[in-house]
Design an enzyme around this catalytic site. Structure first.
Site, PDB file in Angstrom:
ATOM      1  N   LYS A 107      15.045  60.788  29.996  1.00  0.00           N
ATOM      2  CA  LYS A 107      16.471  60.789  29.628  1.00  0.00           C
ATOM      3  C   LYS A 107      16.680  61.609  28.351  1.00  0.00           C
ATOM      4  CE  LYS A 107      17.404  56.985  26.537  1.00  0.00           C
ATOM      5  NZ  LYS A 107      18.526  56.420  25.866  1.00  0.00           N
TER       6      LYS A 107
ATOM      7  N   LYS B 237      17.963  60.967  21.429  1.00  0.00           N
ATOM      8  CA  LYS B 237      17.982  61.424  20.028  1.00  0.00           C
ATOM      9  C   LYS B 237      16.570  61.591  19.501  1.00  0.00           C
ATOM     10  CE  LYS B 237      21.762  58.348  18.869  1.00  0.00           C
ATOM     11  NZ  LYS B 237      21.696  56.891  18.854  1.00  0.00           N
TER      12      LYS B 237
ATOM     13  N   LYS C  14       9.560  52.424  23.566  1.00  0.00           N
ATOM     14  CA  LYS C  14       9.757  52.776  22.154  1.00  0.00           C
ATOM     15  C   LYS C  14       8.554  52.411  21.288  1.00  0.00           C
ATOM     16  CE  LYS C  14      14.663  53.364  21.878  1.00  0.00           C
ATOM     17  NZ  LYS C  14      15.904  53.211  21.148  1.00  0.00           N
TER      18      LYS C  14
HETATM   19  N1  AQP Z   1      20.728  60.217  28.288  1.00  0.00           N
HETATM   20  C1  AQP Z   1      21.746  59.386  28.322  1.00  0.00           C
HETATM   21  N2  AQP Z   1      22.634  59.425  29.357  1.00  0.00           N
HETATM   22  C2  AQP Z   1      23.696  58.587  29.394  1.00  0.00           C
HETATM   23  N3  AQP Z   1      23.945  57.660  28.446  1.00  0.00           N
HETATM   24  C3  AQP Z   1      23.093  57.586  27.399  1.00  0.00           C
HETATM   25  N4  AQP Z   1      23.061  56.804  26.289  1.00  0.00           N
HETATM   26  C4  AQP Z   1      21.986  57.128  25.537  1.00  0.00           C
HETATM   27  N5  AQP Z   1      21.301  58.118  26.125  1.00  0.00           N
HETATM   28  C5  AQP Z   1      21.956  58.434  27.283  1.00  0.00           C
HETATM   29  C6  AQP Z   1      24.058  55.781  25.994  1.00  0.00           C
HETATM   30  O1  AQP Z   1      24.598  56.031  24.712  1.00  0.00           O
HETATM   31  C7  AQP Z   1      24.957  54.789  24.108  1.00  0.00           C
HETATM   32  C8  AQP Z   1      24.472  54.744  22.708  1.00  0.00           C
HETATM   33  O2  AQP Z   1      23.082  54.804  22.674  1.00  0.00           O
HETATM   34  P1  AQP Z   1      22.328  54.403  21.337  1.00  0.00           P
HETATM   35  O3  AQP Z   1      22.428  55.471  20.354  1.00  0.00           O
HETATM   36  O4  AQP Z   1      22.812  53.111  20.862  1.00  0.00           O
HETATM   37  O5  AQP Z   1      20.862  54.168  21.756  1.00  0.00           O
HETATM   38  P2  AQP Z   1      19.930  54.833  22.772  1.00  0.00           P
HETATM   39  O6  AQP Z   1      20.304  54.446  24.134  1.00  0.00           O
HETATM   40  O7  AQP Z   1      18.589  54.390  22.321  1.00  0.00           O
HETATM   41  O8  AQP Z   1      20.162  56.398  22.567  1.00  0.00           O
HETATM   42  P3  AQP Z   1      19.077  57.495  22.459  1.00  0.00           P
HETATM   43  O9  AQP Z   1      19.715  58.804  22.323  1.00  0.00           O
HETATM   44  O10 AQP Z   1      18.089  57.380  23.547  1.00  0.00           O
HETATM   45  O11 AQP Z   1      18.410  57.177  21.088  1.00  0.00           O
HETATM   46  P4  AQP Z   1      16.893  56.959  20.773  1.00  0.00           P
HETATM   47  O12 AQP Z   1      16.203  58.234  21.120  1.00  0.00           O
HETATM   48  O13 AQP Z   1      16.933  56.686  19.288  1.00  0.00           O
HETATM   49  O14 AQP Z   1      16.428  55.820  21.590  1.00  0.00           O
HETATM   50  C9  AQP Z   1      24.397  53.684  25.002  1.00  0.00           C
HETATM   51  O15 AQP Z   1      25.448  53.175  25.796  1.00  0.00           O
HETATM   52  C10 AQP Z   1      23.409  54.403  25.857  1.00  0.00           C
HETATM   53  O16 AQP Z   1      23.281  53.792  27.129  1.00  0.00           O
END
Ligand code: AQP
Length: 346
Positions: free
Chosen positions: A206, A209, A122
């Site tokens: 992966k 968002k 990140k």
């Molecule tokens: N690609 C994924 N596959 C399965 N599980 C996922 N999670 C995130 N991406 C995937 C799970 O969703 C939950 C919430 O995630 P979060 O919003 O708290 O943070 P994150 O993991 O940082 O999600 P993003 O989409 O990847 O956001 P950004 O891009 O902002 O970093 C968690 O349980 C996560 O494991």
């Protein structure tokens, strides 16, 4: 002298997880997290927070953050969570998270945090310009979990390393403060379909968002046409789908689409291939698009409905925060006692 076994945690089972209000939720969040929460709420006391304190580790527009928080609450409700069973609340509304995080900042070691790969991903090339919060994010996450002495934490695969850190912090706290079995060793509950949904554009990244390409993900708010278009444009290879799931190895994009189909339908990849093995993506993609639309349309419709009544969402969040505080405050009070802080009240 023989080593005495450390007494194990003997408290009640509790489920805890959270989602950041940092943008529209996608299929990965739904399959990796929300869908799992729904299955657990009937089995254990469940605490689901909206991780607004985590979200501000990168810039969030203050004019939007509260509404983004309501959107995640609406997504929880739309996915089938019942606020009478699961406490749904904003992380910032329960002060125990911040208080315990400070104590854990003093328990965790710098070397442990230096190994966290999510910070490296990140912060990218701009480590010096990242917030300190982004670096200590996994320590706050440990506090989120252990403030409730949660024993089960349903998360996607990307959170595995952070959960290991939580276990290390719990063990070190118990040891440092001579409180064997005080904090449990939480189980990350990563297994199962949907634990790692990959980008539709690149099977090695992966679904996220923050991916600049909206074509890389299916958002819970996408309409049927958009979902169909994104699946049609998803990167694939030229070969037909194999008959055997083992032959998906080395074909990350095909593996991802088959995995998504299976997670949505509640069947294994082997079962998906029984149906589609030997067929090309020309036949498989429309079937996947139909299934995705059919599965997500009720969720996005319900989300819109819930968001139409902000006052009701705020009631759910306030009620959840009250119930969460009732559990977390006594845990933090006990932590303060163990640490040796002044016992009076200002
Ligand atoms: N690609 C994924 N596959 C399965 N599980 C996922 N999670 C995130 N991406 C995937 C799970 O969703 C939950 C919430 O995630 P979060 O919003 O708290 O943070 P994150 O993991 O940082 O999600 P993003 O989409 O990847 O956001 P950004 O891009 O902002 O970093 C968690 O349980 C996560 O494991």
């Amino acid at each position: 002298m023989t080593d005495q076994p450390t007494p194990a945690y003997a408290g009640p089972e509790r489920v805890l997880s959270g989602v950041q209000p940092s943008g529209a939720l996608h299929l990965g969040n739904y399959l990796g997290a929300l869908k799992k929460f729904v299955a657990l709420q009937d089995q254990f006391p469940t605490f689901l927070f909206v991780a607004d304190m985590h979200a501000i580790t990168v810039w969030q527009d203050p004019a939007l953050l509260a509404d983004q928080t309501r959107e995640i609450a609406a997504a929880y409700l739309a996915a089938g969570l019942d606020p009478k069973k699961a406490a749904i609340f904003p992380q910032s509304a329960v002060r125990a998270h911040a208080e315990l995080a400070w104590v854990f900042n003093c328990v965790a070691r710098l070397g442990w945090l230096d190994r966290m790969t999510q910070f490296k991903e990140k912060s990218g090339k701009h480590k010096e310009r990242s917030s300190i919060g982004l670096y200590t994010y996994p320590v706050l996450q440990a506090a989120d979990i252990l403030a409730y002495k949660a024993t089960r934490v349903p998360v996607g695969e990307d959170q595995k390393q952070h959960l290991e850190l939580t276990r290390d912090i719990a063990a070190k706290f118990n040891n440092d403060f001579n409180a064997p079995g005080f904090f449990p060793q939480p189980d990350p509950m990563i297994q199962g379909p949907g634990a790692r949904i990959m980008s539709l554009r690149d099977g090695s990244a992966k679904m996220s968002k923050s991916d600049p390409s909206d074509l890389s993900r299916i958002n819970l708010t996408d309409d049927a046409d958009t979902i169909a278009k994104k699946i049609k444009k998803a990167t694939t290879d030229p070969n037909p789908l194999p008959e055997d799931a083992a032959d998906l190895d080395g074909r990350p994009e095909a593996k991802n689409l088959v995995g998504i189909y299976g997670a949505l339908a509640g069947i294994s990849s082997a079962e998906v291939l029984k149906q589609f093995g030997g067929q090309g993506f020309g036949a498989f993609k429309p079937a996947l698009a139909d299934l995705a639309v059919e599965s997500l349309a009720p969720v996005s419709d319900a989300m819109r409905r819930f968001l139409g009544d902000k006052a009701e969402i705020d009631k759910v969040l306030a009620d959840g925060a009250g119930r969460a505080s009732e559990i977390a405050e006594p845990v933090v009070a006990e932590v303060k006692r163990l640490v040796g802080f002044w016992p009076g009240r200002a």
